[in-house]
Design a protein around this motif. Structure first.
Motif, PDB file in Angstrom:
ATOM      1  N   ALA A  83     -20.102  -6.001 -15.044  1.00 54.03           N
ATOM      2  CA  ALA A  83     -20.329  -7.167 -15.905  1.00 54.03           C
ATOM      3  C   ALA A  83     -21.814  -7.529 -15.947  1.00 54.03           C
ATOM      4  O   ALA A  83     -22.367  -7.812 -17.016  1.00 54.03           O
ATOM      5  N   ARG A  84     -22.474  -7.531 -14.797  1.00 53.90           N
ATOM      6  CA  ARG A  84     -23.896  -7.849 -14.779  1.00 53.90           C
ATOM      7  C   ARG A  84     -24.703  -6.789 -15.522  1.00 53.90           C
ATOM      8  O   ARG A  84     -25.639  -7.116 -16.247  1.00 53.90           O
ATOM      9  N   LEU A  85     -24.319  -5.521 -15.390  1.00 53.92           N
ATOM     10  CA  LEU A  85     -25.012  -4.461 -16.127  1.00 53.92           C
ATOM     11  C   LEU A  85     -24.879  -4.700 -17.628  1.00 53.92           C
ATOM     12  O   LEU A  85     -25.852  -4.541 -18.374  1.00 53.92           O
ATOM     13  N   ALA A  86     -23.708  -5.107 -18.071  1.00 54.24           N
ATOM     14  CA  ALA A  86     -23.502  -5.391 -19.494  1.00 54.24           C
ATOM     15  C   ALA A  86     -24.408  -6.541 -19.951  1.00 54.24           C
ATOM     16  O   ALA A  86     -24.989  -6.489 -21.048  1.00 54.24           O
ATOM     17  N   VAL A  87     -24.566  -7.563 -19.112  1.00 54.77           N
ATOM     18  CA  VAL A  87     -25.459  -8.674 -19.440  1.00 54.77           C
ATOM     19  C   VAL A  87     -26.892  -8.172 -19.548  1.00 54.77           C
ATOM     20  O   VAL A  87     -27.605  -8.479 -20.510  1.00 54.77           O
ATOM     21  N   SER A 128     -27.416  -6.222 -22.651  1.00 54.37           N
ATOM     22  CA  SER A 128     -27.500  -7.090 -23.831  1.00 54.37           C
ATOM     23  C   SER A 128     -28.865  -7.750 -23.917  1.00 54.37           C
ATOM     24  O   SER A 128     -29.419  -7.904 -25.012  1.00 54.37           O
ATOM     25  N   PHE A 129     -29.453  -8.132 -22.776  1.00 56.80           N
ATOM     26  CA  PHE A 129     -30.820  -8.667 -22.771  1.00 56.80           C
ATOM     27  C   PHE A 129     -31.789  -7.621 -23.301  1.00 56.80           C
ATOM     28  O   PHE A 129     -32.681  -7.922 -24.093  1.00 56.80           O
ATOM     29  N   GLU A 130     -31.605  -6.380 -22.844  1.00 54.87           N
ATOM     30  CA  GLU A 130     -32.495  -5.296 -23.259  1.00 54.87           C
ATOM     31  C   GLU A 130     -32.426  -5.106 -24.764  1.00 54.87           C
ATOM     32  O   GLU A 130     -33.460  -5.017 -25.436  1.00 54.87           O
ATOM     33  N   GLY A 161     -33.556  -4.232 -12.686  1.00 53.13           N
ATOM     34  CA  GLY A 161     -32.218  -4.801 -12.521  1.00 53.13           C
ATOM     35  C   GLY A 161     -31.144  -3.861 -13.033  1.00 53.13           C
ATOM     36  O   GLY A 161     -30.083  -3.709 -12.407  1.00 53.13           O
ATOM     37  N   ILE A 162     -31.405  -3.226 -14.163  1.00 56.76           N
ATOM     38  CA  ILE A 162     -30.448  -2.256 -14.716  1.00 56.76           C
ATOM     39  C   ILE A 162     -30.246  -1.102 -13.739  1.00 56.76           C
ATOM     40  O   ILE A 162     -29.108  -0.700 -13.447  1.00 56.76           O
TER      41      ILE A 162
END
Length: 175
Positions: A123-127, A130-132, A155-156
């Motif tokens: 879930a955090r990777l998806a966030v 999306s920021f990227e 972070g990714i």
């Protein structure tokens, strides 16, 4: 790193009220430096007392929020801290100890917790992705934006590493 320096960084990016700062903190610096809203408000008072920030006059009317901005002394402190040398700190992660404990004592029902962690990291990777896509696609970036992107890519990479490790551990735990 310390909370005062994280707050000085956020206020250097943009002045704002305590509640605005807490919201922004949750959506940016909070991904790698956690603080409660109560801690943020306490620290704002300390920063103001130290002469590193000032509160701007509240807008007229009831319930208006005080905004804060960084003073030259706060900028000087932030520059001093940025240039300071600091060794990397050891990671503290209870899940790592649980994996080691499971290895030491035999199956202890860790698979469910590992699946939960895997889902959180996905879930955090998806966030982050999306920021990227939203913030860094097809942009000729300033130095500041390039450095922000370096943080995001870090972070990714961390989330991808955590996902790969969780999948490998799950494969072993479920075998």
């Amino acid at each position: 790193m310390s909370l005062p320096h994280a707050l000085l960084t956020s206020l250097s990016e943009r002045a704002g009220s305590g509640s605005e700062l807490a919201r922004r903190f949750d959506k940016s610096i909070g991904f790698f430096w956690a603080a409660t809203h109560q801690q943020i408000y306490r620290e704002l008072a300390r920063l103001e007392q130290a002469g590193w920030i000032e509160s701007l006059p509240a807008e007229t009317g009831r319930g208006r929020k005080r905004a804060y901005r960084v003073l030259p002394a706060g900028t000087a402190e932030l520059r001093r801290w940025v240039a300071e040398s600091e060794d990397p700190r050891p990671q503290r992660d209870a899940l790592m100890v649980r994996i080691r404990a499971d290895a030491a004592v035999g199956p202890a029902g860790l698979a469910e917790e590992m699946r939960r962690h895997l889902a959180l990291h996905e879930a955090r990777l998806a966030v982050y992705k999306s920021f990227e896509e939203r913030d860094f696609a097809n942009e000729t970036a300033s130095r500041a934006r390039q450095l922000q992107y370096v943080l995001l890519k870090g972070g990714i990479a961390q989330e991808e590493l955590a996902i790969n490790m969780a999948r490998e551990a799950l494969r072993i735990l479920e075998s």
